[in-house]
Design a protein around this motif. Structure first.
Motif, PDB file in Angstrom:
ATOM      1  N   LYS A 187     -54.581  -7.272 -86.224  1.00  0.00           N
ATOM      2  CA  LYS A 187     -53.234  -6.946 -86.709  1.00  0.00           C
ATOM      3  C   LYS A 187     -52.238  -7.037 -85.547  1.00  0.00           C
ATOM      4  O   LYS A 187     -52.484  -6.533 -84.459  1.00  0.00           O
ATOM      5  N   ASN A 221     -47.190  -9.313 -75.341  1.00  0.00           N
ATOM      6  CA  ASN A 221     -46.356  -8.112 -75.296  1.00  0.00           C
ATOM      7  C   ASN A 221     -45.496  -8.064 -74.031  1.00  0.00           C
ATOM      8  O   ASN A 221     -45.186  -7.002 -73.519  1.00  0.00           O
ATOM      9  N   ILE A 239     -49.249  -6.099 -83.298  1.00  0.00           N
ATOM     10  CA  ILE A 239     -48.466  -4.925 -82.910  1.00  0.00           C
ATOM     11  C   ILE A 239     -47.222  -5.450 -82.207  1.00  0.00           C
ATOM     12  O   ILE A 239     -47.312  -5.987 -81.104  1.00  0.00           O
ATOM     13  N   GLY A 258     -45.688  -9.889 -79.472  1.00  0.00           N
ATOM     14  CA  GLY A 258     -46.483  -8.666 -79.503  1.00  0.00           C
ATOM     15  C   GLY A 258     -47.924  -8.985 -79.157  1.00  0.00           C
ATOM     16  O   GLY A 258     -48.251 -10.085 -78.738  1.00  0.00           O
ATOM     17  N   THR A 259     -48.781  -8.015 -79.347  1.00  0.00           N
ATOM     18  CA  THR A 259     -50.198  -8.193 -79.051  1.00  0.00           C
ATOM     19  C   THR A 259     -51.010  -7.830 -80.290  1.00  0.00           C
ATOM     20  O   THR A 259     -50.490  -7.226 -81.226  1.00  0.00           O
ATOM     21  N   TYR A 260     -52.269  -8.194 -80.281  1.00  0.00           N
ATOM     22  CA  TYR A 260     -53.129  -7.953 -81.438  1.00  0.00           C
ATOM     23  C   TYR A 260     -54.109  -6.822 -81.159  1.00  0.00           C
ATOM     24  O   TYR A 260     -54.645  -6.716 -80.055  1.00  0.00           O
ATOM     25  N   ASP A 261     -54.350  -5.979 -82.175  1.00  0.00           N
ATOM     26  CA  ASP A 261     -55.340  -4.915 -82.022  1.00  0.00           C
ATOM     27  C   ASP A 261     -56.733  -5.466 -82.333  1.00  0.00           C
ATOM     28  O   ASP A 261     -56.898  -6.665 -82.575  1.00  0.00           O
ATOM     29  N   SER A 286     -41.859  -3.102 -78.599  1.00  0.00           N
ATOM     30  CA  SER A 286     -41.053  -1.939 -78.980  1.00  0.00           C
ATOM     31  C   SER A 286     -39.557  -2.093 -78.722  1.00  0.00           C
ATOM     32  O   SER A 286     -38.790  -1.218 -79.103  1.00  0.00           O
ATOM     33  N   ASP A 344     -44.819  -4.484 -72.178  1.00  0.00           N
ATOM     34  CA  ASP A 344     -44.167  -3.502 -73.049  1.00  0.00           C
ATOM     35  C   ASP A 344     -44.406  -2.072 -72.558  1.00  0.00           C
ATOM     36  O   ASP A 344     -43.508  -1.235 -72.591  1.00  0.00           O
TER      37      ASP A 344
END
Length: 98
Positions: free
Chosen positions: A54, A10, A56, A47-50, A59, A89
Motif C-alpha cells: 500500500k 518518500n 503511503i 511516497g513509499t510502500y508498506d 506528509s 519525509d
C-alpha cells in the motif's frame, strides 16, 4: 526547456530559506541571532510502500514551508544557479503555517 527534478519515493526537494542579514531600513542583524532552519518544498516524491504494497504518501506538499532537523541526512543538489537539498519525509519536523 525547463528542467524539473522529481524526487523518488518518500524524498522531498527543499529550497532552504536564508534569513535576511539586514532589515528594510538598513539595520544590520547580528550573526549570533538564532535562526530557524526552514525551507520551501519545491517537489515531492509519490511516497513509499508498506509491507502490504500500500502506498503511503508524503506528509507535505509543494509550496509548504517546513521546519528541518539541524542534523540530518540531506543531499545537496544544484540545478542551474539554484541550490536545493533532498530530505526524507521523516527528516521534516513540522509544517509552518503563515
Amino acid at each position: 526547456m525547463a528542467r524539473r527534478l522529481i524526487p523518488s519515493f518518500n524524498r522531498i526537494l527543499v529550497e532552504k530559506i536564508v534569513p535576511p542579514s539586514q532589515t528594510n531600513s538598513g539595520i544590520l542583524l547580528p550573526k549570533f541571532t538564532p535562526k530557524l532552519n526552514s525551507g520551501k518544498v519545491v517537489a515531492v516524491g509519490p511516497g513509499t510502500y508498506d509491507h502490504d504494497g500500500k502506498l503511503i504518501p508524503v506528509s507535505v506538499k509543494e509550496g509548504d514551508t517546513v521546519l528541518l532537523a539541524n542534523y540530518n541526512r540531506s543531499t545537496e543538489v544544484k540545478l542551474g544557479d539554484k541550490e536545493y537539498r533532498i530530505y526524507r519525509d521523516e527528516d521534516i519536523l513540522a509544517t509552518i503555517n503563515e
